[in-house]
Scaffold this motif. Structure first.
Motif, PDB file in Angstrom:
ATOM      1  N   ASP A   1       0.777  -1.015  -0.144  1.00 12.68           N
ATOM      2  CA  ASP A   1      -0.160  -0.146  -0.052  1.00 12.68           C
ATOM      3  C   ASP A   1       0.897   1.291  -0.077  1.00 12.68           C
ATOM      4  O   ASP A   1       2.190   1.176  -0.187  1.00 12.68           O
ATOM      5  CB  ASP A   1      -0.985   0.128   1.130  1.00 12.68           C
ATOM      6  CG  ASP A   1      -0.149   0.007   2.584  1.00 12.68           C
ATOM      7  OD1 ASP A   1       0.921   0.450   2.630  1.00 12.68           O
ATOM      8  OD2 ASP A   1      -0.998  -0.294   3.538  1.00 12.68           O
ATOM      9  N   GLY A   2       0.362   2.223  -0.095  1.00 10.27           N
ATOM     10  CA  GLY A   2       0.879   3.629  -0.196  1.00 10.27           C
ATOM     11  C   GLY A   2       1.891   4.022   1.229  1.00 10.27           C
ATOM     12  O   GLY A   2       2.849   4.882   1.088  1.00 10.27           O
ATOM     13  N   LEU A   3       1.663   3.335   2.187  1.00 10.62           N
ATOM     14  CA  LEU A   3       2.495   3.445   3.375  1.00 10.62           C
ATOM     15  C   LEU A   3       3.916   2.434   3.550  1.00 10.62           C
ATOM     16  O   LEU A   3       4.427   2.279   4.512  1.00 10.62           O
ATOM     17  CB  LEU A   3       1.903   3.301   4.614  1.00 10.62           C
ATOM     18  CG  LEU A   3       0.600   4.223   4.778  1.00 10.62           C
ATOM     19  CD1 LEU A   3       0.031   4.152   6.098  1.00 10.62           C
ATOM     20  CD2 LEU A   3       0.996   5.574   4.528  1.00 10.62           C
ATOM     21  N   GLY A   4       3.881   1.558   2.378  1.00 11.07           N
ATOM     22  CA  GLY A   4       4.839   0.453   2.263  1.00 11.07           C
ATOM     23  C   GLY A   4       4.552  -0.716   3.054  1.00 11.07           C
ATOM     24  O   GLY A   4       5.213  -1.696   3.087  1.00 11.07           O
ATOM     25  N   ASN A   5       3.223  -0.929   3.563  1.00  8.21           N
ATOM     26  CA  ASN A   5       2.785  -2.269   4.076  1.00  8.21           C
ATOM     27  C   ASN A   5       2.739  -3.364   3.156  1.00  8.21           C
ATOM     28  O   ASN A   5       1.846  -2.930   1.981  1.00  8.21           O
ATOM     29  CB  ASN A   5       1.360  -2.071   5.140  1.00  8.21           C
ATOM     30  CG  ASN A   5       1.520  -0.890   6.008  1.00  8.21           C
ATOM     31  OD1 ASN A   5       2.613  -1.048   6.830  1.00  8.21           O
ATOM     32  ND2 ASN A   5       0.750  -0.021   6.241  1.00  8.21           N
ATOM     33  N   LEU A   6       2.880  -4.401   3.507  1.00 12.16           N
ATOM     34  CA  LEU A   6       2.619  -5.636   2.539  1.00 12.16           C
ATOM     35  C   LEU A   6       1.246  -6.155   2.787  1.00 12.16           C
ATOM     36  O   LEU A   6       0.862  -6.613   4.134  1.00 12.16           O
ATOM     37  CB  LEU A   6       3.544  -6.740   2.834  1.00 12.16           C
ATOM     38  CG  LEU A   6       3.607  -8.067   2.031  1.00 12.16           C
ATOM     39  CD1 LEU A   6       3.671  -7.562   0.306  1.00 12.16           C
ATOM     40  CD2 LEU A   6       4.688  -9.007   2.032  1.00 12.16           C
ATOM     41  N   VAL A   7       0.243  -6.259   1.933  1.00  9.30           N
ATOM     42  CA  VAL A   7      -1.025  -6.418   2.105  1.00  9.30           C
ATOM     43  C   VAL A   7      -1.396  -7.584   1.282  1.00  9.30           C
ATOM     44  O   VAL A   7      -0.924  -7.793   0.246  1.00  9.30           O
ATOM     45  CB  VAL A   7      -2.028  -5.240   1.790  1.00  9.30           C
ATOM     46  CG1 VAL A   7      -3.508  -5.568   1.957  1.00  9.30           C
ATOM     47  CG2 VAL A   7      -1.370  -4.172   2.730  1.00  9.30           C
ATOM     48  N   HIS A   8      -2.053  -8.430   1.883  1.00  8.65           N
ATOM     49  CA  HIS A   8      -2.741  -9.952   1.163  1.00  8.65           C
ATOM     50  C   HIS A   8      -3.833  -9.697   1.080  1.00  8.65           C
ATOM     51  O   HIS A   8      -4.668  -9.251   1.993  1.00  8.65           O
ATOM     52  CB  HIS A   8      -2.335 -11.071   1.630  1.00  8.65           C
ATOM     53  CG  HIS A   8      -0.608 -11.366   1.706  1.00  8.65           C
ATOM     54  ND1 HIS A   8       0.148 -10.892   2.555  1.00  8.65           N
ATOM     55  CD2 HIS A   8      -0.029 -12.251   0.803  1.00  8.65           C
ATOM     56  CE1 HIS A   8       1.516 -11.431   1.971  1.00  8.65           C
ATOM     57  NE2 HIS A   8       1.350 -12.129   1.076  1.00  8.65           N
ATOM     58  N   THR A   9      -4.811 -10.228   0.041  1.00  8.77           N
ATOM     59  CA  THR A   9      -6.099 -10.147  -0.138  1.00  8.77           C
ATOM     60  C   THR A   9      -6.720 -11.536  -0.732  1.00  8.77           C
ATOM     61  O   THR A   9      -5.529 -12.283  -1.479  1.00  8.77           O
ATOM     62  CB  THR A   9      -6.641  -9.100  -1.226  1.00  8.77           C
ATOM     63  OG1 THR A   9      -6.014  -9.370  -2.547  1.00  8.77           O
ATOM     64  CG2 THR A   9      -6.406  -7.834  -0.626  1.00  8.77           C
ATOM     65  N   TYR A  10      -7.713 -12.034  -0.610  1.00 14.33           N
ATOM     66  CA  TYR A  10      -8.163 -13.212  -0.949  1.00 14.33           C
ATOM     67  C   TYR A  10      -9.944 -13.109  -0.903  1.00 14.33           C
ATOM     68  O   TYR A  10     -10.414 -12.414  -0.296  1.00 14.33           O
ATOM     69  CB  TYR A  10      -7.790 -14.467  -0.410  1.00 14.33           C
ATOM     70  CG  TYR A  10      -8.572 -14.808   0.819  1.00 14.33           C
ATOM     71  CD1 TYR A  10      -9.500 -15.686   1.047  1.00 14.33           C
ATOM     72  CD2 TYR A  10      -8.020 -14.108   2.061  1.00 14.33           C
ATOM     73  CE1 TYR A  10     -10.198 -15.916   1.777  1.00 14.33           C
ATOM     74  CE2 TYR A  10      -8.845 -14.507   3.167  1.00 14.33           C
ATOM     75  CZ  TYR A  10      -9.723 -15.349   3.229  1.00 14.33           C
ATOM     76  OH  TYR A  10     -10.628 -15.618   4.641  1.00 14.33           O
ATOM     77  N   SER A  11     -10.349 -13.926  -1.885  1.00 10.69           N
ATOM     78  CA  SER A  11     -11.929 -13.953  -2.055  1.00 10.69           C
ATOM     79  C   SER A  11     -12.392 -15.456  -1.853  1.00 10.69           C
ATOM     80  O   SER A  11     -11.491 -16.528  -2.226  1.00 10.69           O
ATOM     81  CB  SER A  11     -12.549 -13.301  -2.984  1.00 10.69           C
ATOM     82  OG  SER A  11     -11.956 -13.989  -4.353  1.00 10.69           O
ATOM     83  N   TYR A  12     -13.468 -15.838  -1.583  1.00 11.41           N
ATOM     84  CA  TYR A  12     -14.038 -17.161  -1.254  1.00 11.41           C
ATOM     85  C   TYR A  12     -15.439 -17.176  -1.723  1.00 11.41           C
ATOM     86  O   TYR A  12     -16.114 -16.187  -1.566  1.00 11.41           O
ATOM     87  CB  TYR A  12     -13.915 -17.334   0.136  1.00 11.41           C
ATOM     88  CG  TYR A  12     -14.565 -18.655   0.540  1.00 11.41           C
ATOM     89  CD1 TYR A  12     -13.979 -20.069   0.053  1.00 11.41           C
ATOM     90  CD2 TYR A  12     -15.797 -18.896   1.453  1.00 11.41           C
ATOM     91  CE1 TYR A  12     -14.555 -21.191   0.480  1.00 11.41           C
ATOM     92  CE2 TYR A  12     -16.293 -19.934   1.765  1.00 11.41           C
ATOM     93  CZ  TYR A  12     -15.939 -21.084   1.353  1.00 11.41           C
ATOM     94  OH  TYR A  12     -16.254 -22.267   1.631  1.00 11.41           O
ATOM     95  N   GLY A  13     -15.876 -18.241  -2.331  1.00 11.93           N
ATOM     96  CA  GLY A  13     -16.862 -18.464  -3.206  1.00 11.93           C
ATOM     97  C   GLY A  13     -18.058 -18.859  -2.419  1.00 11.93           C
ATOM     98  O   GLY A  13     -19.008 -18.798  -2.760  1.00 11.93           O
ATOM     99  N   GLY A  14     -17.898 -19.206  -1.233  1.00  6.51           N
ATOM    100  CA  GLY A  14     -18.761 -19.670  -0.291  1.00  6.51           C
ATOM    101  C   GLY A  14     -19.218 -21.296  -0.314  1.00  6.51           C
ATOM    102  O   GLY A  14     -18.438 -21.964  -1.154  1.00  6.51           O
ATOM    103  N   GLY A  15     -20.099 -21.715   0.613  1.00  5.66           N
ATOM    104  CA  GLY A  15     -20.260 -22.943   0.797  1.00  5.66           C
ATOM    105  C   GLY A  15     -19.930 -23.461   2.080  1.00  5.66           C
ATOM    106  O   GLY A  15     -20.475 -24.676   2.587  1.00  5.66           O
ATOM    107  N   SER A  16     -19.288 -22.775   2.928  1.00  2.00           N
ATOM    108  CA  SER A  16     -18.747 -23.337   3.973  1.00  2.00           C
ATOM    109  C   SER A  16     -19.185 -22.652   5.358  1.00  2.00           C
ATOM    110  O   SER A  16     -19.356 -21.181   5.189  1.00  2.00           O
ATOM    111  CB  SER A  16     -17.254 -23.568   4.245  1.00  2.00           C
ATOM    112  OG  SER A  16     -16.773 -23.993   5.296  1.00  2.00           O
ATOM    113  N   ALA A  17     -19.429 -22.862   6.474  1.00  2.00           N
ATOM    114  CA  ALA A  17     -19.741 -22.350   7.649  1.00  2.00           C
ATOM    115  C   ALA A  17     -18.661 -22.217   8.380  1.00  2.00           C
ATOM    116  O   ALA A  17     -18.648 -21.763   9.810  1.00  2.00           O
ATOM    117  CB  ALA A  17     -20.719 -23.205   8.518  1.00  2.00           C
ATOM    118  N   ARG A  18     -17.501 -22.439   7.741  1.00  2.00           N
ATOM    119  CA  ARG A  18     -16.136 -22.063   8.669  1.00  2.00           C
ATOM    120  C   ARG A  18     -15.264 -21.804   7.760  1.00  2.00           C
ATOM    121  O   ARG A  18     -15.250 -21.641   6.545  1.00  2.00           O
ATOM    122  CB  ARG A  18     -15.640 -23.458   9.301  1.00  2.00           C
ATOM    123  CG  ARG A  18     -16.338 -24.313  10.216  1.00  2.00           C
ATOM    124  CD  ARG A  18     -15.709 -25.368  10.914  1.00  2.00           C
ATOM    125  NE  ARG A  18     -16.585 -25.926  11.966  1.00  2.00           N
ATOM    126  CZ  ARG A  18     -16.077 -27.132  12.540  1.00  2.00           C
ATOM    127  NH1 ARG A  18     -14.957 -27.689  12.277  1.00  2.00           N
ATOM    128  NH2 ARG A  18     -16.936 -27.554  13.514  1.00  2.00           N
TER     129      ARG A  18
END
Length: 267
Positions: free
Chosen positions: A52-69
Motif C-alpha cells: 500500500d501507499g505506506l509500504g505495508n505488505l497487504v494480502h487479499t483473497y476471496s472465497y466463493g462460499g459453501g462453508s460455515a467455517r
C-alpha cells in the motif's frame, strides 16, 4: 532473537457463507530491526499481495462460499535486533503522519494536555519517553474496557484501555505538538505475558529532514528492542488492522484468535 510466530484466526458461522473477501495486514517485512527468515499465510482462497501507499505488505483473497467455517493462519520465523532508532530515506514523507485518522481525531483538550506534558521540548528520546510515561499514567492498561473501534479521545476520557488505545492516544498527543507519529501493529515476545503477543506501539519522527524515527512502546514504557516484530503502520488501527473484510451470508459469526510466539535457539 529468533522468534517463531503463529497467528491463527478462525471463524464459525450459523449458516454457510455465500461470498467473502478479506484484506490482511499479517506479513512482516525485513528492515533495520528484523529479518524475515520464513513466512506464509494460509486462507480459504488463493492470495494476492501488494504494497500500500505506506509500504505495508497487504494480502487479499476471496472465497466463493459453501462453508460455515473459515480461517486465516499466518506463521513464520523472524530474526530480530535491538534497534529503536532508524532512518527511512525513501518512502512517504513523515509529515503525512501529522494528519488525524478515523480513530485519532484532533481535540483541543488533548492538545492542551500534551502541551503541558511536553513543556515546549523538542522530540528527543527523553521527551518522547516522558510523553509515553504520561500517556501510560493517563490511560491505565485494562483489558475489556475498549474495543477495536474505540477512538483515542474516548480512551483518553475513560482513562483506561489496552495497547491499541495507549498507542493511539500517544499518536494523537504527539501530533498535536507537531511531532509526526505513526501507529505500529506487530508482535511482542514475553514468555511471562503471552496475552500481550499481539501488540501495538508508535514510531515518533524525531528529525523529519533526516526521516529519523524512534520506536516507543507506551504500554511497557520503553524503546523497542529485540522482543518486537513489526507488521504494519498507519495513522491509527483503522488504517492497518490485521484482518478486514466483507461477507455475504453466514448468519451469526463467532471469531477466535490465537497468537503464539516461541523463542528459538540460535543457529
Amino acid at each position: 532473537m529468533k522468534l517463531r510466530i503463529t497467528h491463527a484466526t478462525s471463524y464459525e458461522y450459523s449458516e454457510p457463507l455465500q461470498y467473502a473477501i478479506q484484506s490482511l495486514h499479517l506479513a512482516p517485512q525485513s528492515c533495520a530491526s528484523q529479518v524475515v527468515l520464513a513466512w506464509s499465510i494460509d486462507a480459504l482462497g488463493p492470495l494476492s499481495h501488494w504494497r500500500d501507499g505506506l509500504g505495508n505488505l497487504v494480502h487479499t483473497y476471496s472465497y466463493g462460499g459453501g462453508s460455515a467455517r473459515s480461517h486465516v493462519v499466518a506463521t513464520g520465523t523472524v530474526q530480530t535486533y535491538p534497534v529503536s532508532v532508524f532512518d527511512e530515506p525513501h518512502g512517504i514523507d513523515p509529515c503525512y503522519f501529522l494528519r488525524e485518522g478515523a480513530l485519532t481525531r484532533r481535540n483541543a483538550r488533548v492538545t492542551q494536555w500534551a502541551r503541558e506534558v511536553s513543556a515546549g521540548q523538542d522530540p528527543d528520546v527523553d521527551a518522547v519517553l516522558a510523553m509515553a510515561a504520561a500517556v501510560a499514567e493517563k490511560v491505565r492498561y485494562r483489558a475489556g474496557k475498549t474495543v477495536v473501534e474505540t477512538e483515542a479521545l474516548e480512551a483518553f476520557d475513560w482513562e483506561e484501555g489496552v495497547c491499541q488505545d495507549q498507542a493511539q492516544v500517544m499518536a494523537l498527543a504527539c501530533r498535536s505538538l507537531g511531532w509526526p507519529t505513526r501507529y505500529v501493529s506487530g508482535y511482542f515476545y514475553d514468555s511471562n505475558a503471552p496475552e500481550l503477543a499481539s501488540h501495538a506501539w508508535v514510531d515518533v519522527c524525531t528529525d523529519p529532514k533526516r526521516r529519523r524515527w524512534l520506536s516507543v512502546d507506551v504500554t511497557h514504557g520503553c524503546v523497542t528492542d529485540e522482543r518486537y516484530v513489526r507488521i504494519a503502520v498507519g495513522v491509527d488501527y483503522a488504517q492497518c488492522p490485521p484482518i478486514r473484510g466483507v461477507r455475504h451470508g453466514g448468519g451469526a459469526e463467532n471469531m477466535t484468535t490465537r497468537v503464539e510466539i516461541k523463542a528459538l535457539a540460535p543457529d
